[in-house]
Scaffold this active site. Structure first.
Site, short mmCIF file in Angstrom:
data_model
loop_
_atom_site.label_atom_id
_atom_site.label_comp_id
_atom_site.label_asym_id
_atom_site.label_seq_id
_atom_site.Cartn_x
_atom_site.Cartn_y
_atom_site.Cartn_z
CE1 TYR A 12 -21.61 26.16 10.34
CE2 TYR A 12 -19.49 25.32 9.58
CZ TYR A 12 -20.84 25.53 9.37
OH TYR A 12 -21.41 25.12 8.20
CG HIS A 21 -17.90 25.87 0.40
ND1 HIS A 21 -17.64 27.22 0.33
CD2 HIS A 21 -18.81 25.71 1.41
CE1 HIS A 21 -18.35 27.85 1.27
NE2 HIS A 21 -19.07 26.96 1.92
CD GLN A 28 -21.74 34.04 2.19
OE1 GLN A 28 -21.27 34.89 1.41
NE2 GLN A 28 -22.94 33.52 2.01
CD GLU A 64 -18.15 30.85 4.94
OE1 GLU A 64 -17.90 30.40 3.79
OE2 GLU A 64 -19.28 30.83 5.45
CG HIS A 89 -16.96 27.02 6.14
ND1 HIS A 89 -17.92 26.93 7.12
CD2 HIS A 89 -17.63 27.28 4.99
CE1 HIS A 89 -19.12 27.11 6.58
NE2 HIS A 89 -18.97 27.33 5.28
CG ASN A 92 -20.22 31.97 -1.11
OD1 ASN A 92 -21.30 31.67 -1.62
ND2 ASN A 92 -20.12 32.73 -0.04
NE ARG A 93 -24.97 28.59 -1.82
CZ ARG A 93 -24.75 28.87 -0.52
NH1 ARG A 93 -24.13 29.99 -0.18
NH2 ARG A 93 -25.15 28.03 0.42
CG ASP A 115 -25.38 31.02 3.54
OD1 ASP A 115 -24.20 31.44 3.57
OD2 ASP A 115 -25.70 29.96 2.98
#
Length: 344
Positions: free
Chosen positions: A175, A102, A280, A308, A173, A76-77, A238
């Site tokens: 999907y 990430h 997330q 996540e 991660h 993440n950020r 997100d």
């Protein structure tokens, strides 16, 4: 079963197929310790691969997404890629505009992991990260174990140890598309999240530092509902949801339920437990149109969703957020448990 699917940067990329008791199978790649395939049944016993991905090593290397990857050192950020650790300023690689995402442009998703243990239903992968890589202090040794248990539940267990104080926040991660990868958008699929709050974001999807209740908002997944029934904006979700369910013992782990995903048409469903404080939820609104997938599939926005489980984004810059610090002598451990009993 193992098979080399190609090379990346001159090194073999190996696929390991895990087989369950009743037909559930998973395929894991050594490139990025990725979950590349996951075959689960619907209400009629028809199996589909429910994770997005690619067929060739070249496509896996070129992908702009993080399909199935183990991301880190801090997933993440982090705002500006900056934080203080023991009073010292740390500057990380900034790979999403002015921010760190990430683990940076050479995060753990771009590593070749080695196989250190395997069997018909499990594999353990290992890798290391030297001090200073992407700006992080301390060297790190990490493992990622995938296994199918005797109930055909998938466990993902990530561990790490350091020789100096650092940050660690690993995520898987994958999907997901519960109708099967390549089957179209997921907005009609249903989701429940055991989360009564969310961390609001500002520019760059950086948390504001506040924690807001979800009740009555687009973020309210306290009851099962269609993913697309309400959106925060045109790009979808997100966002980090703050998990609220108490932990329960599960096969020796203190795990809490955090998500339930259902495809109403097929009855295919997936429930997720974790030991992390956040999740997330990302609806892949930024996936490029025309992205090549598996078996000739073409992906685009909303072709899948990510769940996540994690420490909260930008945690080192918000003292009130759960800490992502790891010290020498400690073991970081992140557990995810997935079950796939179809809806009758």
């Amino acid at each position: 079963m193992t098979k080399v699917i190609g090379k990346i940067d001159g090194q073999d990329v190996t696929a390991i197929t895990l087989t369950g008791q009743t037909g559930v199978t998973a395929k894991v790649l050594t490139w990025g310790a990725r979950l590349a395939e996951l075959w689960v049944p619907d209400r009629d016993g028809v199996y589909a691969d429910i994770v997005l991905g690619h067929d060739s090593a070249a496509d896996w290397q070129a992908t702009p997404a993080y399909f199935g990857a183990t991301c880190g050192r801090f997933a993440n950020r982090i705002a500006g890629g900056r934080f203080l650790l023991d009073g010292q300023a740390v500057q990380l690689d900034c790979n999403e505009g002015a921010n760190h995402l990430h683990g940076g442009r050479a995060g753990f998703d771009r590593k070749h992991w080695s196989i250190v243990a395997q069997g018909a239903d499990h594999v353990t992968l290992a890798a290391s990260s030297p001090a200073g890589e992407m700006g992080y202090p301390g060297s790190l040794r990490m493992t990622c174990r995938y296994r199918l248990d005797n109930k055909d539940r998938l466990w993902i267990e990530m561990e790490a140890r350091t020789d100096a104080p650092t940050l660690v926040n690993l995520v898987n991660h994958a999907y997901f598309n519960m109708a099967g990868q390549g089957s179209g958008q997921v907005m009609g699929q249903e989701l429940r999240l055991w989360a009564d709050a969310v961390t609001p974001v500002g520019p760059g999807r950086i948390p504001s530092g506040k924690v807001a209740p979800v009740a009555g908002s687009a973020f309210d997944f306290l009851a099962l509902r269609a993913i697309g029934a309400a959106l925060p904006d045109e790009t979808g979700f997100d966002h980090n949801f703050c998990l609220s369910a108490p932990s329960e013992p599960a096969a020796g782990e203190a795990l809490r339920p955090c998500a339930l995903a259902v495809d109403p048409e097929s009855g295919r469903r997936m429930k997720l437990w974790t030991n992390m404080p956040g999740i997330q939820f990302y609806t892949a609104g930024h996936l490029a149109d025309g992205l090549p997938g598996k078996d000739g599939a073409i992906y685009g926005p909303f072709a899948g969703f990510a769940l996540e489980t994690q420490r909260w984004p930008d945690a080192p810059n918000h003292p009130g957020f759960p800490s992502a610090r790891l010290d020498p002598g400690e073991t970081y451990r992140h557990v995810m448990l997935f079950s796939f009993a179809p809806e009758s």
